[in-house]
Design a protein around this motif. Structure first.
Motif, PDB file in Angstrom:
ATOM      1  N   LEU A   1      -1.896 -12.268 -36.601  1.00 30.76           N
ATOM      2  CA  LEU A   1      -1.214 -11.930 -35.353  1.00 30.76           C
ATOM      3  C   LEU A   1      -0.153 -10.850 -35.617  1.00 30.76           C
ATOM      4  N   GLY A   2       0.568 -10.972 -36.718  1.00 31.06           N
ATOM      5  CA  GLY A   2       1.533  -9.935 -37.091  1.00 31.06           C
ATOM      6  C   GLY A   2       0.859  -8.596 -37.329  1.00 31.06           C
ATOM      7  N   LEU A   3      -0.293  -8.612 -37.998  1.00 28.27           N
ATOM      8  CA  LEU A   3      -1.033  -7.371 -38.228  1.00 28.27           C
ATOM      9  C   LEU A   3      -1.475  -6.737 -36.906  1.00 28.27           C
ATOM     10  N   ALA A   4      -1.900  -7.580 -35.965  1.00 28.37           N
ATOM     11  CA  ALA A   4      -2.312  -7.053 -34.660  1.00 28.37           C
ATOM     12  C   ALA A   4      -1.130  -6.376 -33.967  1.00 28.37           C
ATOM     13  N   TYR A   5       0.014  -7.029 -33.979  1.00 25.35           N
ATOM     14  CA  TYR A   5       1.180  -6.414 -33.341  1.00 25.35           C
ATOM     15  C   TYR A   5       1.620  -5.150 -34.082  1.00 25.35           C
ATOM     16  N   ARG A   6       1.423  -5.127 -35.379  1.00 29.31           N
ATOM     17  CA  ARG A   6       1.746  -3.900 -36.126  1.00 29.31           C
ATOM     18  C   ARG A   6       0.834  -2.763 -35.665  1.00 29.31           C
ATOM     19  N   GLU A   7      -0.441  -3.080 -35.427  1.00 28.73           N
ATOM     20  CA  GLU A   7      -1.367  -2.064 -34.917  1.00 28.73           C
ATOM     21  C   GLU A   7      -0.908  -1.533 -33.559  1.00 28.73           C
ATOM     22  N   PHE A   8      -0.319  -2.410 -32.745  1.00 28.27           N
ATOM     23  CA  PHE A   8       0.203  -2.000 -31.438  1.00 28.27           C
ATOM     24  C   PHE A   8       1.576  -1.344 -31.551  1.00 28.27           C
ATOM     25  N   ARG A   9       2.063  -1.224 -32.778  1.00 24.61           N
ATOM     26  CA  ARG A   9       3.367  -0.623 -33.080  1.00 24.61           C
ATOM     27  C   ARG A   9       4.539  -1.412 -32.479  1.00 24.61           C
ATOM     28  N   ASP A  10       4.340  -2.706 -32.330  1.00 23.76           N
ATOM     29  CA  ASP A  10       5.431  -3.581 -31.911  1.00 23.76           C
ATOM     30  C   ASP A  10       5.976  -4.235 -33.177  1.00 23.76           C
ATOM     31  N   LEU A  11       6.861  -3.515 -33.841  1.00 29.47           N
ATOM     32  CA  LEU A  11       7.354  -3.944 -35.144  1.00 29.47           C
ATOM     33  C   LEU A  11       8.198  -5.210 -35.054  1.00 29.47           C
ATOM     34  N   PHE A  12       8.908  -5.380 -33.952  1.00 24.68           N
ATOM     35  CA  PHE A  12       9.718  -6.593 -33.784  1.00 24.68           C
ATOM     36  C   PHE A  12       8.832  -7.837 -33.809  1.00 24.68           C
ATOM     37  N   LEU A  13       7.771  -7.835 -33.017  1.00 26.07           N
ATOM     38  CA  LEU A  13       6.881  -9.006 -32.991  1.00 26.07           C
ATOM     39  C   LEU A  13       6.079  -9.131 -34.280  1.00 26.07           C
ATOM     40  N   ALA A  14       5.691  -8.013 -34.865  1.00 24.63           N
ATOM     41  CA  ALA A  14       4.974  -8.077 -36.144  1.00 24.63           C
ATOM     42  C   ALA A  14       5.833  -8.804 -37.173  1.00 24.63           C
ATOM     43  N   ARG A  15       7.091  -8.405 -37.259  1.00 25.15           N
ATOM     44  CA  ARG A  15       7.995  -9.034 -38.228  1.00 25.15           C
ATOM     45  C   ARG A  15       8.205 -10.511 -37.900  1.00 25.15           C
ATOM     46  N   LYS A  16       8.340 -10.817 -36.622  1.00 30.33           N
ATOM     47  CA  LYS A  16       8.533 -12.207 -36.198  1.00 30.33           C
ATOM     48  C   LYS A  16       7.374 -13.084 -36.684  1.00 30.33           C
ATOM     49  N   TYR A  17       6.157 -12.600 -36.543  1.00 28.99           N
ATOM     50  CA  TYR A  17       5.001 -13.411 -36.931  1.00 28.99           C
ATOM     51  C   TYR A  17       4.798 -13.440 -38.445  1.00 28.99           C
ATOM     52  N   PHE A  18       5.130 -12.364 -39.135  1.00 25.97           N
ATOM     53  CA  PHE A  18       5.091 -12.403 -40.597  1.00 25.97           C
ATOM     54  C   PHE A  18       6.122 -13.415 -41.108  1.00 25.97           C
ATOM     55  N   ASN A  19       7.294 -13.437 -40.487  1.00 28.23           N
ATOM     56  CA  ASN A  19       8.327 -14.400 -40.887  1.00 28.23           C
ATOM     57  C   ASN A  19       7.887 -15.838 -40.635  1.00 28.23           C
ATOM     58  N   LYS A  20       7.125 -16.062 -39.576  1.00 29.01           N
ATOM     59  CA  LYS A  20       6.587 -17.401 -39.319  1.00 29.01           C
ATOM     60  C   LYS A  20       5.651 -17.811 -40.463  1.00 29.01           C
ATOM     61  N   ALA A  21       4.851 -16.882 -40.952  1.00 30.72           N
ATOM     62  CA  ALA A  21       3.972 -17.160 -42.095  1.00 30.72           C
ATOM     63  C   ALA A  21       4.800 -17.481 -43.338  1.00 30.72           C
ATOM     64  N   ILE A  22       5.915 -16.791 -43.517  1.00 31.18           N
ATOM     65  CA  ILE A  22       6.807 -17.059 -44.655  1.00 31.18           C
ATOM     66  C   ILE A  22       7.398 -18.459 -44.536  1.00 31.18           C
ATOM     67  N   GLU A  23       7.770 -18.862 -43.326  1.00 35.90           N
ATOM     68  CA  GLU A  23       8.287 -20.224 -43.123  1.00 35.90           C
ATOM     69  C   GLU A  23       7.255 -21.274 -43.549  1.00 35.90           C
ATOM     70  N   ILE A  24       5.997 -21.013 -43.237  1.00 30.13           N
ATOM     71  CA  ILE A  24       4.934 -21.963 -43.562  1.00 30.13           C
ATOM     72  C   ILE A  24       4.693 -22.005 -45.069  1.00 30.13           C
TER      73      ILE A  24
END
Length: 182
Positions: free
Chosen positions: A66-89
């Protein structure tokens, strides 16, 4: 399944099954995104991934995708948010930390990116992942024209060469970094 025509749906389903196992396959993710884009349905990819996450909220790789998808859409805020969720897990996984560092570098937060690449390199268990993070770290240093940062990049690249002294591919990769940042 994916909201795409039948043939594309089957292809995306195969790719997604592989990506859920290993989201680091940039080629496959690019293909999935290209298929959705070809059918002018990029936002269906987001819906598909969000639906998958609802079914399996602890599946770290879905958050990465999901973070990669948002990165493709150039929404860096959401990309980072979802990558951070993966880090939490899974805080010991190199990949979402590496991706987060890439995003913060694109946001212009050099110090945060450097720290992120350094952490990713430190926790990476696979030698190729460690090398990729250290290369990114050196490139981050080189993105600034300060002499001090060039020295830090050179030290990082020299350390890579010492560790992988007999690996000619690594020597070529390091040479390309120097060449690109001449």
């Amino acid at each position: 399944f994916t909201g795409l025509p039948t043939a594309a749906d089957a292809q995306v389903a195969r790719y997604m099954n592989l990506l859920i196992q290993d989201p680091r396959n940039d080629f496959l993710f690019g293909e999935v995104f290209r298929i959705y884009k070809t059918h002018k349905a990029e936002y269906r990819l987001l819906s598909f991934l969000k639906g998958s996450i609802k079914a399996k909220p602890d599946e770290k790789n879905l958050w990465i995708l999901l973070g990669l998808a948002y990165r493709e859409f150039r929404d860096l805020f959401l990309a980072r948010k979802y990558f951070n969720k993966a880090i939490e897990i899974d805080p010991k996984d190199y990949f979402p930390r590496y991706l987060t560092a890439q995003v913060v570098l694109r946001e212009g937060k050099l110090d945060e990116a450097i720290a992120g690449f350094r952490t990713a390199a430190d926790i990476a268990s696979d030698p190729e992942d460690k090398l990729r993070a250290r290369e990114a770290l050196a490139k981050a240093f080189l993105s600034q024209s300060e002499t001090e940062n060039f020295d830090k990049a050179a030290a990082e690249l020299d350390a890579i060469l010492k560790e992988r002294e007999f690996d000619t591919e690594v020597h070529w990769r390091v040479a390309r970094i120097y060449e690109d940042h001449g």
